[in-house]
Design an enzyme around this catalytic site. Structure first.
Site, mmCIF file in Angstrom:
data_model
loop_
_atom_site.group_PDB
_atom_site.id
_atom_site.type_symbol
_atom_site.label_atom_id
_atom_site.label_comp_id
_atom_site.label_asym_id
_atom_site.label_seq_id
_atom_site.Cartn_x
_atom_site.Cartn_y
_atom_site.Cartn_z
ATOM 1 N N SER A 1 0.833 -1.204 0.000
ATOM 2 C CA SER A 1 0.000 0.000 0.000
ATOM 3 C C SER A 1 0.867 1.252 0.000
ATOM 4 C CB SER A 1 -0.899 0.010 1.230
ATOM 5 O OG SER A 1 -0.113 -0.094 2.390
ATOM 6 N N HIS B 1 -2.257 -2.902 -6.546
ATOM 7 C CA HIS B 1 -2.775 -2.616 -5.208
ATOM 8 C C HIS B 1 -4.273 -2.881 -5.157
ATOM 9 C CE1 HIS B 1 -3.526 0.498 -1.811
ATOM 10 N NE2 HIS B 1 -3.301 -0.704 -1.312
ATOM 11 N N GLU C 1 -5.259 -0.631 -8.351
ATOM 12 C CA GLU C 1 -4.328 0.377 -8.862
ATOM 13 C C GLU C 1 -3.156 -0.380 -9.479
ATOM 14 O OE1 GLU C 1 -4.455 4.222 -6.050
ATOM 15 O OE2 GLU C 1 -3.777 2.440 -4.986
ATOM 16 N N ASN D 1 -4.425 5.985 -1.415
ATOM 17 C CA ASN D 1 -3.893 6.341 -0.090
ATOM 18 C C ASN D 1 -3.343 7.769 -0.045
ATOM 19 O OD1 ASN D 1 -4.641 4.109 1.372
ATOM 20 N ND2 ASN D 1 -2.822 2.945 0.815
#
Ligand code: 3HC
Length: 297
Positions: free
Chosen positions: A119, A142, A154, A192
């Site tokens: 992450s 991800h 992702e 994130n």
């Protein structure tokens, strides 16, 4: 190259979810863990999830069996040697990941694509543990928790990723039934990068008395149509994980918005990790479905 056989490293929450999705999409899937016990624990989660889908009629009992038939576990790296792609979802520790990649690089066929589900750790820093040829075949993929339900992946490229390999990974993500977005190796990628400052700001708002845990959660849930408010989400993701990601992002960008607030640090120090430890912003010990807010400020 056409991807036929998928390897997954790690059979925790993310690894088992990724393996489930790969096997469900028709790929022969091998999951590597350090012990049989951990494989069995991960596969029990897969079983539960598939049973839910079967219960709802999303898959038939026959399909459920076929998915099981495509899924196997191993404790060796050698069993992954002929995989076309390996998705790594082991502990978020750079040294551990580099050691694993260096070993796999020696064992796997030259064509194998390496993809990390990290992450926040730099894909480039992991990639340099492998040979120059493998570095062209090294990407990030991800996924989001719970993997069988969350639609996004992702797909992350480094400055050395081969264009054809990147496009293959995008295609593979679609074959898994996910929607893919393209992003580059900047810590936090897209989700994130935006999510972590939001969650940290919610904690700062709580510290400053803007609202209570439940009021801030309710406001964001009902005001914006989010499935969970920031504190429920933090407890769901894990506050130790959130703290760890924030630290990495702060070290990369040196911007205050990524700095973990003191309350988050103290909660992690005190073992309040969220759902997995029974307490976080909420206490789940009495009734996990109706948790009570903690008295934190
Ligand atoms: N497999 C199959 N079915 C599942 C499941 C799984 N793993 N998990 C939940 N379900 C089912 C439930 O059984 C339930 O079925 P039902 O409607 O028949 O009862 C249905 O999904 C909905 O679940 P719940 O009733 O428990 O709760 P919700 O309606 O709130 O849905 C949720 C759960 C999908 C998790 C939803 O709350 C949600 O989308 N939350 C946000 C999750 C999120 O943001 N994830 C990303 C976190 S960030 C991340 O992963 C990145 C990392 O780098 C930090």
């Amino acid at each position: 190259m056409t991807i036929k056989k998928v390897g997954v490293l790690g059979c925790g929450l993310m690894g088992s979810g990724i393996a489930q999705v790969a096997a469900s999409a028709g790929f022969e899937t091998v999951v590597r863990e350090v012990s049989d016990d951990l494989i069995q624990r991960g596969f029990a989660g897969v079983e539960k999830s598939l049973a839910k889908f079967a219960e709802k009629g999303a898959i038939t009992g026959e399909q459920q069996q076929e998915i099981h038939g495509r899924l196997s576990g191993t404790t060796t790296f050698e069993a992954l040697a002929d995989c076309d792609i390996i998705i790594e979802a082991i502990i978020e520790n750079l040294e551990e990941k580099r050691k694993t990649y260096a070993e796999l690089d020696r064992i796997c066929k030259p064509e194998t694509i390496f993809a990390s589900n990290t992450s926040s750790i730099s894909i480039t820093e992991m990639m340099t543990a492998t040979s120059p040829e493998r570095q062209k075949r090294f990407i990030g993929m991800h996924f989001f928790n719970p993997v069988p339900l969350m639609k996004l992946v992702e797909v992350i490229r480094t400055i050395l990723t081969d264009e054809t390999i990147y496009e293959e990974a995008i295609e593979f993500g679609k074959q898994l039934g996910k929607t893919t977005v393209r992003t580059s190796d900047k810590t936090g990628f897209i989700v994130n990068r935006l999510l972590v400052p939001y969650m940290l700001d919610a904690i700062r708002a709580l510290e400053e008395g803007v609202g209570s845990i439940t009021d801030i959660d309710t406001a964001m849930k009902l005001g914006l149509g989010y499935p969970m408010g920031p504190f429920t989400l933090g407890d769901f993701v894990g506050l130790d994980t959130t703290y760890y990601i924030a630290e990495i992002m702060f070290n990369e960008f040196r911007e205050k918005r990524f700095a973990p607030p003191p309350l988050l640090k103290r909660m992690v120090l005190a073992g309040l990790y969220g759902r997995k430890s029974g307490r976080g912003f909420y206490d789940y010990s009495t009734d996990p479905k109706n948790p009570t807010p903690m008295n934190l400020v």
